[in-house]
Design a protein around this motif. Structure first.
Motif, short mmCIF file in Angstrom:
data_model
loop_
_atom_site.label_atom_id
_atom_site.label_comp_id
_atom_site.label_asym_id
_atom_site.label_seq_id
_atom_site.Cartn_x
_atom_site.Cartn_y
_atom_site.Cartn_z
N UNK A 264 0.83 -1.20 0.00
CA UNK A 264 0.00 0.00 0.00
C UNK A 264 0.87 1.25 0.00
N UNK A 265 1.93 1.24 0.81
CA UNK A 265 2.83 2.39 0.84
C UNK A 265 3.53 2.61 -0.48
N UNK A 266 3.96 1.51 -1.13
CA UNK A 266 4.62 1.64 -2.43
C UNK A 266 3.67 2.19 -3.49
N UNK A 267 2.40 1.92 -3.35
CA UNK A 267 1.42 2.43 -4.31
C UNK A 267 1.13 3.91 -4.12
N UNK A 268 1.65 4.50 -3.05
CA UNK A 268 1.48 5.93 -2.82
C UNK A 268 0.30 6.28 -1.93
N UNK A 269 -0.28 5.29 -1.24
CA UNK A 269 -1.42 5.54 -0.38
C UNK A 269 -0.99 5.60 1.08
N UNK A 270 -1.82 6.22 1.90
CA UNK A 270 -1.55 6.28 3.34
C UNK A 270 -2.05 5.00 3.99
N UNK A 271 -1.19 4.40 4.82
CA UNK A 271 -1.50 3.13 5.47
C UNK A 271 -2.09 3.38 6.85
N UNK A 272 -3.20 2.71 7.14
CA UNK A 272 -3.78 2.70 8.48
C UNK A 272 -3.68 1.26 8.97
N UNK B 279 -2.76 -7.55 -6.17
CA UNK B 279 -2.22 -6.97 -7.40
C UNK B 279 -3.24 -6.99 -8.54
N UNK B 280 -3.97 -8.08 -8.65
CA UNK B 280 -4.88 -8.23 -9.80
C UNK B 280 -6.17 -7.45 -9.59
N UNK B 281 -6.71 -7.43 -8.38
CA UNK B 281 -8.03 -6.82 -8.15
C UNK B 281 -7.98 -5.55 -7.31
N UNK B 282 -7.36 -5.62 -6.15
CA UNK B 282 -7.40 -4.46 -5.25
C UNK B 282 -6.60 -3.29 -5.80
N UNK B 283 -5.48 -3.57 -6.45
CA UNK B 283 -4.65 -2.48 -6.97
C UNK B 283 -5.39 -1.60 -7.99
N UNK B 284 -5.97 -2.15 -9.07
CA UNK B 284 -6.68 -1.26 -10.01
C UNK B 284 -7.91 -0.62 -9.38
N UNK C 146 6.82 -4.25 -10.53
CA UNK C 146 6.87 -2.78 -10.60
C UNK C 146 5.77 -2.21 -11.48
N UNK C 147 5.31 -3.00 -12.48
CA UNK C 147 4.25 -2.53 -13.34
C UNK C 147 2.92 -2.50 -12.62
N UNK C 148 2.71 -3.43 -11.67
CA UNK C 148 1.51 -3.39 -10.84
C UNK C 148 1.52 -2.20 -9.90
N UNK C 149 2.68 -1.94 -9.32
CA UNK C 149 2.76 -0.99 -8.21
C UNK C 149 2.91 0.44 -8.69
N UNK C 150 3.64 0.66 -9.79
CA UNK C 150 3.94 2.02 -10.23
C UNK C 150 2.72 2.76 -10.70
N UNK C 151 2.89 4.09 -10.97
CA UNK C 151 1.76 4.91 -11.42
C UNK C 151 1.25 4.49 -12.78
#
Length: 710
Positions: free
Chosen positions: A519-527, A615-620, A705-710
């Motif tokens: 979550x942090x690598x994706x640029x979101x704030x982690x709770x 990676x497949x569902x939650x990320x997009x 990296x393709x899943x996680x990056x912008x």
């Protein structure tokens, strides 16, 4: 100084009676933000009550060492010439004192504003300038309507009113909007407040070192978001309450530099007439308060599958998510230097061209090409030179040349530059061979970006290169979506924290460190909401915390339909559960639902399946929720370095990496082999149908990296 700790916005009323005990629109509302935290708007039933409340608040904030920006929604000054006609001076503050000595008010709302307006009208020839009254047969010196008032001695509106296109003038005493009456009843109060130690008036006084700064605001600057807020709150919403809440929030969230721009470098008319804070910066104010206007929550049934659906192909599941989700975060404006990694909330338009003016691309000598003859050239040099940031101070005559350095603005009379290496330099002149093309070695103004061009579109995750582009075209701050907040929960009696002693039957919690890092690598704030035992009440409390503190919740474990699968059980209880049986390996059960308005992704407990489903569902899905739009990872066709036979029915993802140009896969497909996650650098995706892969066959490889990056 523009760094205010507290922002107060006052919606002032000129009503002739005390407001009802129940909060209503015909009253005075105070919006307050203290040290970035919005406070509940304050309701005052009368002007006397409001003035006492404001004075007490000023004293409280100054005693606490906080600086206050106090903005009021009525004019601070009249059009040019009016103050002199009444007091003999152009000083608007003398007029404030003049009004304070004459206006009478009571705690019940009774006042003499029409008497005072009639007296001021007597200072002018002809009818007006004040007009509008409650009784046709009273105050004969005040016209009932504006008809016949010429406004030849003083303008009807101030300069800033004309620019902002405000709805009425300060001479209108009746018929909505009654700005003239608001001003007559508000200015005496301001006159008294400014006599408190530490209080100054913008823009009439030296205000930069004051502890409290009084300023004029106009709610129309954020009309669009006020309408949205009122509509979202539905029947019973009080418009005045929403105006002060949103305006105070907007002013508190503006970067200091932007607020400084608003308050400085005003036209000369402001010294006598006053100025509306935010005129010309309406979009900045609206973006700054937009994050309080979050989109309405997702529907509880947004994850429901069509009737009769059992096993869901991966492609269908992704299409459903893409169609049903949207951004759930608000918007704000941040300084350019703080925008990296944020999601752009609106299109960015170049404020200036890049380059802003024609310039030289090399060190050399500049001249006008059409002033040259045929063949070799000898040109006299003018004195001086042009350098980056230090332009040549005059025009270069035809048939002459000037020394230019890389990046220098082309002087007048120069359209072509020759490299210094191609020139023979003599005493006060240069010689070179002819044949150079017009415009050689120069950059035209705007050849990269034209002023007014859209340089970035909404939904883009801002990169360092984007910030360079924005800076080059004159942007100091950017509209962005708020950061998506993602709560992470691990469930199960069998879990213990890494480093603790594990008893028989217990395992270390591997999912939470993995998911919080993702979550942090994706640029979101982690709770991080920690581990929760197989206890329904404890999990309910954790989900409640997640819904309060985050925009989306990720859980791992408990997502199937067993006795201890409490995630799916609670979502079912809430009536917002959809168990997606995905035709996927690894990770078939995926519990999707809503809890307290927050979407919940119930991931499998197995770490390999949890990672793949994330990676497949939650990320997009989270990319859409964050405002960035759907994120499809970039895959590459590469030769297989393995052999594999696959049955039809499920899409498969194999832990993989690239070595010597080929995709190799982990030695075991067992979903319990966590070491394979660390070994892998991406996934090989095998299609839903049957497949027989031999070494050298093309397979689709997706780097992590393709899943996680912008």
């Amino acid at each position: 100084m523009t760094g205010f700790d507290t922002v107060l916005v006052v919606d002032w009323s000129a009503a002739c009676k005390r407001a009802s005990q129940t909060p209503s629109k015909d009253a005075i509302w105070l919006g307050l933000v203290r040290e970035g935290e919005p406070q509940e708007p304050i309701y005052c039933r009368s002007r006397i009550e409001a003035e006492a409340c404001i004075a007490a608040l000023f004293e409280q904030e100054m005693k606490a060492g906080r600086c206050v920006l106090a903005a009021f929604d009525f004019p601070f000054g009249y059009p040019r010439g009016f103050a002199r006609a009444i007091t003999g001076s152009v000083d608007p503050l003398l007029l404030w004192d003049w009004l304070a000595a004459r206006i009478e008010d009571s705690g019940q709302g009774a006042n003499n504003r029409f008497d005072v307006a009639e007296k001021m009208n007597a200072a002018f020839d002809g009818p007006g300038p004040f007009w509008g009254k409650t009784h046709r047969d009273r105050w004969p010196g005040i016209p009932y309507r504006k008809t016949g008032i010429l406004y030849d001695e003083v303008p009807e509106k101030r300069t800033c009113d004309r620019i902002a296109r405000t709805s009425s003038s300060c001479f209108q005493l009746c018929y909505s909007p009654t700005v003239g009456s608001q001003m007559l009843m508000g200015v005496p109060m301001l006159s008294r407040l400014r006599r408190m130690e530490g209080v100054a008036v913008w823009p009439f006084e030296h205000w930069r070192t004051a502890r409290v700064v009084l300023a004029e605001i106009w709610p129309g600057t954020i009309e669009r978001v006020v309408r949205q807020a009122v509509a979202q709150r539905g029947p019973g919403a009080i418009r005045d309450r929403e105006q002060v809440r949103l305006l105070s929030l907007a002013l508190s969230r503006l970067p200091d530099a932007r607020l400084g721009d608003m308050m400085m470098d005003l036209p000369s008319e402001a010294a006598e007439e006053g100025w509306v804070l935010g005129v010309g910066y309406e979009e900045d104010l609206m973006r700054a308060c937009d994050d309080q206007l979050k989109p309405p929550p997702l529907r509880d049934d947004c994850f429901a599958l069509p009737a009769g659906v059992d096993w869901t192909p991966v492609g269908d599941a992704l299409a459903l998510l893409r169609a049903r989700l949207r951004a759930v975060v608000g918007q704000e404006v941040v300084p350019l230097g703080q925008a990296a990694g944020r999601v752009l909330a609106g299109p960015v338009v170049a404020q200036r061209a890049n380059p802003p003016e024609a310039n030289t691309a090399v060190d050399g000598y500049g001249f006008a090409d059409d002033s040259l003859g045929e063949g070799d050239q000898v040109l006299p040099l003018v004195d001086g030179r042009a350098a980056a940031g230090v332009p040549y101070p005059g025009a270069v005559p035809p048939g002459h040349a000037v020394r230019v350095l890389t990046g220098a603005a082309l002087p007048e009379g120069v359209d072509t530059v020759i490299l210094q290496e191609d020139v023979t330099l003599g005493e006060g002149r240069i010689a070179f061979r002819g044949g150079l093309k017009t415009g050689a070695n120069t950059r035209r103004a705007g050849e990269d970006v034209e002023a007014g061009a859209t340089v970035l579109e909404a939904g883009r995750v801002l990169t360092p290169a984007d910030l360079a582009l924005c800076a080059a075209v004159g942007l100091a701050d950017l509209p962005v979506f708020g950061r998506l907040r993602v709560a992470v929960i691990s469930t199960g009696d069998e879990l213990v924290e890494p480093g603790e002693t594990a008893r028989a039957g217990q395992i270390y919690d591997a999912n939470r460190p993995m998911l919080t890092a993702l979550v942090g690598q994706m640029g979101y704030d982690v709770v991080d909401l920690g581990r929760v035992a197989d206890d329904r009440a404890a999990l309910r409390a954790a989900l409640d915390r997640g819904a309060r503190q985050a925009d989306v919740i990720l859980t791992s474990g408990g997502a199937s339909s067993g006795d201890e699968d409490h995630v799916s059980a609670l979502l079912n209880e809430a009536g917002a559960m959809a168990e997606w049986r995905i035709a996927l390996k690894p990770g078939r059960p995926l519990a999707l639902g809503m809890w307290g308005g927050a979407p919940v992704f119930g991931l499998p407990g197995n770490p390999v399946a949890a990672l793949v489903c994330t990676l497949i569902f939650a990320r997009p899905a989270m990319a859409v929720l964050s405002g960035a739009g759907w994120h499809a990872p970039q895959g590459f066709d590469v030769p297989a370095g393995f052999e594999k036979r696959k049955k039809p029915g499920r899409r498969e993802y194999l832990r993989a990496r690239i070595r010597e140009g080929r995709a190799e896969v982990f030695r075991s497909e067992g979903s319990g082999r966590i070491s394979g996650l660390s070994w892998a650098e991406g996934l090989v995706e095998l299609p839903d149908g049957p497949a027989e892969i031999r070494p050298g066959d093309a397979v689709r490889y997706i780097p992590f990296t393709s899943f996680i990056g912008p």
